[in-house]
Design a protein around this motif. Structure first.
Motif, PDB file in Angstrom:
ATOM      1  N   UNK A 132       0.812  -1.224   0.000  1.00 15.00           N
ATOM      2  CA  UNK A 132       0.000   0.000   0.000  1.00 15.00           C
ATOM      3  C   UNK A 132       0.847   1.277   0.000  1.00 15.00           C
ATOM      4  N   UNK A 133       1.888   1.368   0.857  1.00 14.82           N
ATOM      5  CA  UNK A 133       2.694   2.595   0.825  1.00 14.82           C
ATOM      6  C   UNK A 133       3.309   2.863  -0.545  1.00 14.82           C
ATOM      7  N   UNK A 134       3.775   1.836  -1.222  1.00 16.14           N
ATOM      8  CA  UNK A 134       4.383   2.013  -2.538  1.00 16.14           C
ATOM      9  C   UNK A 134       3.352   2.491  -3.545  1.00 16.14           C
ATOM     10  N   UNK A 135       2.150   1.942  -3.490  1.00 15.36           N
ATOM     11  CA  UNK A 135       1.108   2.310  -4.448  1.00 15.36           C
ATOM     12  C   UNK A 135       0.453   3.651  -4.127  1.00 15.36           C
ATOM     13  N   UNK A 160      -5.744  -2.225  -4.591  1.00 13.68           N
ATOM     14  CA  UNK A 160      -4.584  -2.032  -3.719  1.00 13.68           C
ATOM     15  C   UNK A 160      -4.679  -2.909  -2.473  1.00 13.68           C
ATOM     16  N   UNK A 161      -5.859  -2.991  -1.906  1.00 18.92           N
ATOM     17  CA  UNK A 161      -6.063  -3.828  -0.717  1.00 18.92           C
ATOM     18  C   UNK A 161      -5.753  -5.280  -1.043  1.00 18.92           C
ATOM     19  N   UNK A 162      -6.220  -5.748  -2.201  1.00 19.35           N
ATOM     20  CA  UNK A 162      -5.983  -7.130  -2.625  1.00 19.35           C
ATOM     21  C   UNK A 162      -4.509  -7.394  -2.875  1.00 19.35           C
ATOM     22  N   UNK A 163      -3.845  -6.486  -3.595  1.00 15.85           N
ATOM     23  CA  UNK A 163      -2.420  -6.652  -3.911  1.00 15.85           C
ATOM     24  C   UNK A 163      -1.590  -6.682  -2.629  1.00 15.85           C
ATOM     25  N   UNK A 164      -1.878  -5.765  -1.718  1.00 15.21           N
ATOM     26  CA  UNK A 164      -1.144  -5.675  -0.449  1.00 15.21           C
ATOM     27  C   UNK A 164      -1.350  -6.917   0.406  1.00 15.21           C
ATOM     28  N   UNK A 165      -2.588  -7.385   0.458  1.00  8.43           N
ATOM     29  CA  UNK A 165      -2.906  -8.565   1.280  1.00  8.43           C
ATOM     30  C   UNK A 165      -2.159  -9.801   0.781  1.00  8.43           C
ATOM     31  N   UNK A 166      -2.094  -9.970  -0.518  1.00  8.58           N
ATOM     32  CA  UNK A 166      -1.387 -11.123  -1.090  1.00  8.58           C
ATOM     33  C   UNK A 166       0.105 -11.062  -0.746  1.00  8.58           C
ATOM     34  N   UNK A 167       0.671  -9.859  -0.767  1.00  4.55           N
ATOM     35  CA  UNK A 167       2.090  -9.714  -0.411  1.00  4.55           C
ATOM     36  C   UNK A 167       2.321 -10.159   1.024  1.00  4.55           C
ATOM     37  N   UNK A 168       1.562  -9.604   1.959  1.00  7.44           N
ATOM     38  CA  UNK A 168       1.810  -9.860   3.371  1.00  7.44           C
ATOM     39  C   UNK A 168       1.338 -11.237   3.841  1.00  7.44           C
ATOM     40  N   UNK A 169       0.247 -11.724   3.280  1.00  5.51           N
ATOM     41  CA  UNK A 169      -0.294 -13.003   3.736  1.00  5.51           C
ATOM     42  C   UNK A 169       0.299 -14.208   3.017  1.00  5.51           C
ATOM     43  N   UNK A 170       0.857 -13.977   1.824  1.00  2.00           N
ATOM     44  CA  UNK A 170       1.345 -15.100   1.027  1.00  2.00           C
ATOM     45  C   UNK A 170       2.803 -14.963   0.592  1.00  2.00           C
ATOM     46  N   UNK A 177      -0.280 -18.875  -5.276  1.00  2.00           N
ATOM     47  CA  UNK A 177      -1.471 -19.624  -5.666  1.00  2.00           C
ATOM     48  C   UNK A 177      -1.949 -19.142  -7.026  1.00  2.00           C
ATOM     49  N   UNK A 178      -2.668 -20.009  -7.716  1.00  2.00           N
ATOM     50  CA  UNK A 178      -3.243 -19.660  -9.014  1.00  2.00           C
ATOM     51  C   UNK A 178      -4.229 -18.514  -8.878  1.00  2.00           C
ATOM     52  N   UNK A 179      -4.992 -18.514  -7.782  1.00  2.00           N
ATOM     53  CA  UNK A 179      -5.989 -17.467  -7.568  1.00  2.00           C
ATOM     54  C   UNK A 179      -5.328 -16.099  -7.412  1.00  2.00           C
ATOM     55  N   UNK A 180      -4.232 -16.063  -6.664  1.00  2.00           N
ATOM     56  CA  UNK A 180      -3.527 -14.798  -6.456  1.00  2.00           C
ATOM     57  C   UNK A 180      -2.881 -14.314  -7.744  1.00  2.00           C
ATOM     58  N   UNK A 181      -2.337 -15.247  -8.510  1.00  2.00           N
ATOM     59  CA  UNK A 181      -1.752 -14.882  -9.800  1.00  2.00           C
ATOM     60  C   UNK A 181      -2.803 -14.234 -10.697  1.00  2.00           C
ATOM     61  N   UNK A 182      -3.975 -14.847 -10.773  1.00  2.00           N
ATOM     62  CA  UNK A 182      -5.030 -14.310 -11.623  1.00  2.00           C
ATOM     63  C   UNK A 182      -5.496 -12.946 -11.132  1.00  2.00           C
ATOM     64  N   UNK A 183      -5.523 -12.768  -9.805  1.00  2.00           N
ATOM     65  CA  UNK A 183      -5.902 -11.470  -9.249  1.00  2.00           C
ATOM     66  C   UNK A 183      -4.920 -10.397  -9.686  1.00  2.00           C
ATOM     67  N   UNK A 184      -3.632 -10.714  -9.670  1.00  2.00           N
ATOM     68  CA  UNK A 184      -2.608  -9.758 -10.094  1.00  2.00           C
ATOM     69  C   UNK A 184      -2.702  -9.475 -11.591  1.00  2.00           C
ATOM     70  N   UNK A 185      -2.952 -10.509 -12.374  1.00  2.00           N
ATOM     71  CA  UNK A 185      -3.095 -10.318 -13.824  1.00  2.00           C
ATOM     72  C   UNK A 185      -4.253  -9.371 -14.108  1.00  2.00           C
ATOM     73  N   UNK A 186      -5.361  -9.550 -13.411  1.00  2.00           N
ATOM     74  CA  UNK A 186      -6.535  -8.692 -13.620  1.00  2.00           C
ATOM     75  C   UNK A 186      -6.223  -7.242 -13.269  1.00  2.00           C
ATOM     76  N   UNK A 187      -5.494  -7.037 -12.175  1.00  2.00           N
ATOM     77  CA  UNK A 187      -5.102  -5.679 -11.781  1.00  2.00           C
ATOM     78  C   UNK A 187      -4.217  -5.057 -12.862  1.00  2.00           C
ATOM     79  N   UNK A 188      -3.276  -5.839 -13.368  1.00  2.00           N
ATOM     80  CA  UNK A 188      -2.380  -5.354 -14.425  1.00  2.00           C
ATOM     81  C   UNK A 188      -3.155  -4.997 -15.688  1.00  2.00           C
ATOM     82  N   UNK A 189      -4.109  -5.837 -16.051  1.00  2.00           N
ATOM     83  CA  UNK A 189      -4.908  -5.571 -17.253  1.00  2.00           C
ATOM     84  C   UNK A 189      -5.690  -4.271 -17.113  1.00  2.00           C
TER      85      UNK A 189
END
Length: 237
Positions: A132-135, A160-170, A177-189
């Protein structure tokens, strides 16, 4: 070859996280070996910080405490014999703005090799993923704009909340995980739809999850890899 091999000792402010630190160590040694061959690897000094302290400071916005903590470790690395210094966390660069007044050895800012790579690619607008601080904050974005003429855009609040949570929790725990990867791809798109021409992986663990083949339509700029290469360039100069 004369012995010992002449190179600078790379001081690594690590532990933010241990996952990123181990990747830096691997990359630095592989890059040195690619340059010098044989059994050569880098000369490094890892000053490990307790990520529990870092996580607490970041979550609670205790930046003065974080600055005091990390500056003391930087001084320790210099006293221990580091010839140069890098910090393995994009986030913690927010308290390293005055590091040149704390240590006398060269400090390589994590944004600089990435900014140069983006500029060399001819891009002027990129998206960023990170904590979150970076974003949210301006300390990374302003450096890209002022030093390299690059506009940096961030995901929306919920992303941002989703991206940050994946960093700290995973990611900092070595989990993917495949789910987290897809979440990041969607954010990038979505960032690409907003005009981004590429994506900065602005957290040093993200490249463990998101690979270039996951987003073939745009370049990914891996801050970890680019930073490690810059350190090796200086160490062997």
């Amino acid at each position: 070859m004369m012995r010992p091999t002449k190179m600078k000792t790379i001081g690594i402010l690590g532990g933010m996280s241990n996952q990123a630190t181990s990747e830096y160590y691997r990359m630095i040694n592989e890059l040195v070996n690619q340059r010098l061959g044989g059994w050569e690897i880098g000369e490094t000094l890892i000053q490990g910080l307790n990520f529990g302290n870092i996580e607490y400071y970041v979550r609670n916005g205790l930046w003065d405490e974080a600055r005091t903590y990390i500056e003391a470790k930087a001084k320790g690395a210099e006293l221990a014999g580091a010839d140069m210094l890098i910090c393995v966390s994009n986030t913690m660069h927010c308290v390293l703005d005055n590091i040149d007044s704390v240590v006398s050895i060269p400090f390589i800012h994590i944004s600089d090799p990435t900014g140069q790579a983006i500029k060399n690619a001819g891009l002027t607008k990129v998206g960023i993923l990170g904590t979150k601080p970076v974003m949210q904050a301006s300390y990374i974005k302003d450096r890209f704009e002022k030093k390299f003429g690059i506009e940096v855009i961030s995901p929306n609040e919920s992303e941002q909340i989703s991206v940050d949570k994946i960093i700290f929790d995973e990611l900092v725990k070595g989990k993917t995980s495949t789910e987290s990867k897809q979440a990041y791809v969607s954010v990038c798109e979505n960032l690409l739809l907003k005009g981004a021409q590429g994506i900065i992986l602005g957290c040093t663990e993200i490249f463990l999850l998101l690979k270039p083949e996951d987003l073939p339509q745009a370049p990914l700029f891996n801050t970890t890899e680019l930073h490690a290469k810059a350190a090796v360039d200086l160490a062997l100069a």
